[in-house]
Design an enzyme around this catalytic site. Structure first.
Site, PDB file in Angstrom:
ATOM      1  N   TYR A 181       0.843  -1.193   0.000  1.00 35.11           N
ATOM      2  CA  TYR A 181       0.000   0.000   0.000  1.00 35.11           C
ATOM      3  C   TYR A 181       0.887   1.255   0.000  1.00 35.11           C
ATOM      4  O   TYR A 181       0.623   2.217  -0.714  1.00 35.11           O
ATOM      5  CB  TYR A 181      -0.927  -0.005   1.221  1.00 35.11           C
ATOM      6  CG  TYR A 181      -1.857  -1.195   1.245  1.00 35.11           C
ATOM      7  CD1 TYR A 181      -3.057  -1.177   0.555  1.00 35.11           C
ATOM      8  CD2 TYR A 181      -1.526  -2.348   1.944  1.00 35.11           C
ATOM      9  CE1 TYR A 181      -3.915  -2.274   0.560  1.00 35.11           C
ATOM     10  CE2 TYR A 181      -2.368  -3.451   1.955  1.00 35.11           C
ATOM     11  CZ  TYR A 181      -3.555  -3.411   1.259  1.00 35.11           C
ATOM     12  OH  TYR A 181      -4.390  -4.501   1.263  1.00 35.11           O
ATOM     13  N   ASN A 235     -12.611  -0.560  -4.589  1.00 39.79           N
ATOM     14  CA  ASN A 235     -12.464  -0.956  -5.984  1.00 39.79           C
ATOM     15  C   ASN A 235     -13.751  -1.606  -6.500  1.00 39.79           C
ATOM     16  O   ASN A 235     -14.117  -2.684  -6.051  1.00 39.79           O
ATOM     17  CB  ASN A 235     -11.292  -1.937  -6.116  1.00 39.79           C
ATOM     18  CG  ASN A 235     -11.071  -2.443  -7.518  1.00 39.79           C
ATOM     19  OD1 ASN A 235     -11.696  -2.000  -8.467  1.00 39.79           O
ATOM     20  ND2 ASN A 235     -10.166  -3.389  -7.646  1.00 39.79           N
ATOM     21  N   CYS A 251      -6.496  -5.643  -7.192  1.00 37.94           N
ATOM     22  CA  CYS A 251      -6.193  -5.222  -5.829  1.00 37.94           C
ATOM     23  C   CYS A 251      -5.618  -6.362  -4.990  1.00 37.94           C
ATOM     24  O   CYS A 251      -4.986  -6.109  -3.971  1.00 37.94           O
ATOM     25  CB  CYS A 251      -7.408  -4.595  -5.173  1.00 37.94           C
ATOM     26  SG  CYS A 251      -8.906  -5.561  -5.283  1.00 37.94           S
ATOM     27  N   HIS A 252      -5.789  -7.602  -5.445  1.00 33.26           N
ATOM     28  CA  HIS A 252      -5.188  -8.724  -4.711  1.00 33.26           C
ATOM     29  C   HIS A 252      -3.662  -8.662  -4.766  1.00 33.26           C
ATOM     30  O   HIS A 252      -2.997  -9.291  -3.963  1.00 33.26           O
ATOM     31  CB  HIS A 252      -5.689 -10.065  -5.256  1.00 33.26           C
ATOM     32  CG  HIS A 252      -5.362 -10.314  -6.688  1.00 33.26           C
ATOM     33  ND1 HIS A 252      -6.138  -9.803  -7.721  1.00 33.26           N
ATOM     34  CD2 HIS A 252      -4.345 -10.999  -7.268  1.00 33.26           C
ATOM     35  CE1 HIS A 252      -5.612 -10.185  -8.865  1.00 33.26           C
ATOM     36  NE2 HIS A 252      -4.520 -10.910  -8.622  1.00 33.26           N
ATOM     37  N   GLU A 312      -1.025 -16.742  -9.666  1.00 29.23           N
ATOM     38  CA  GLU A 312      -0.021 -15.919 -10.343  1.00 29.23           C
ATOM     39  C   GLU A 312       1.407 -16.261  -9.921  1.00 29.23           C
ATOM     40  O   GLU A 312       2.351 -15.581 -10.311  1.00 29.23           O
ATOM     41  CB  GLU A 312      -0.315 -14.439 -10.080  1.00 29.23           C
ATOM     42  CG  GLU A 312      -1.648 -14.002 -10.662  1.00 29.23           C
ATOM     43  CD  GLU A 312      -1.909 -12.519 -10.525  1.00 29.23           C
ATOM     44  OE1 GLU A 312      -0.950 -11.751 -10.260  1.00 29.23           O
ATOM     45  OE2 GLU A 312      -3.066 -12.102 -10.704  1.00 29.23           O
TER      46      GLU A 312
END
Length: 180
Positions: A103, A126, A134-135, A169
């Protein structure tokens, strides 16, 4: 409006003629549609309601199947967001597949060093989750941070989804190289 079957439950997606209006995980359909209408003043297209909605559904399905760039080219409508939220969400959208940041680093990247908490607030608001990833924003110490802002589900369910998305990911927590 359409629903994509996610590994954790429904993923609702709404699109207009020119842009995606909303994506939400675990949201009840009626509340999702009402939120999109409240925020944008527009009724989302119905299933089979146009090429952009079809493209967004295909992109979500491809993303969930492990296609790194599936969501990147979708046009998104953030017109209802304030300048701050648009700046933060633009910074978050720039994060690529498998990249994470904190952040605080998002705050610095948009020229507002020290505004990590305010970034967290914008990330939590969001309205187009997954397409604005945002993850990929985690705590400054490399741990998971929060997830889901106004989304439905318990905190544990939402953090579990964030962990699954990061694992999809190739990101394993804690991220030692991130330590602020």
């Amino acid at each position: 409006m359409a629903v994509v079957v996610g590994p954790w439950g429904p993923i609702h997606v709404a699109a207009g003629a020119r842009a995606v209006l909303g994506i939400a995980v675990l949201s009840p359909r009626e509340l999702f549609v009402a939120d999109v209408i409240r925020r944008t003043g527009r009724e989302p297209a119905r299933a089979g309601g146009g090429p952009l909605l079809d493209r967004a559904v295909a992109a979500l399905e491809a993303y969930l199947a492990g296609e790194p760039s599936a969501l990147e080219g979708l046009p998104l409508d953030l017109a209802d967001r304030g300048e701050w939220d648009r700046a933060v969400l633009g910074g978050v959208r720039a994060l690529g597949w498998g990249q994470v940041t904190s952040y605080g680093r998002v705050a610095t990247a948009i020229g507002r060093r020290g505004a990590a908490r305010a970034v967290g607030g914008a990330v939590g608001r969001n309205p187009i989750g997954l397409a604005i990833p945002c993850h990929r924003v985690i705590a400054g110490d490399g741990t998971i941070g929060g997830y889901g802002g106004d989304w439905f589900g318990t905190r544990d369910e939402l953090l579990g989804i964030k962990r699954e998305l990061l694992a999809l990911e190739g990101v394993m927590l804690p991220v030692r190289s991130l330590r602020d």
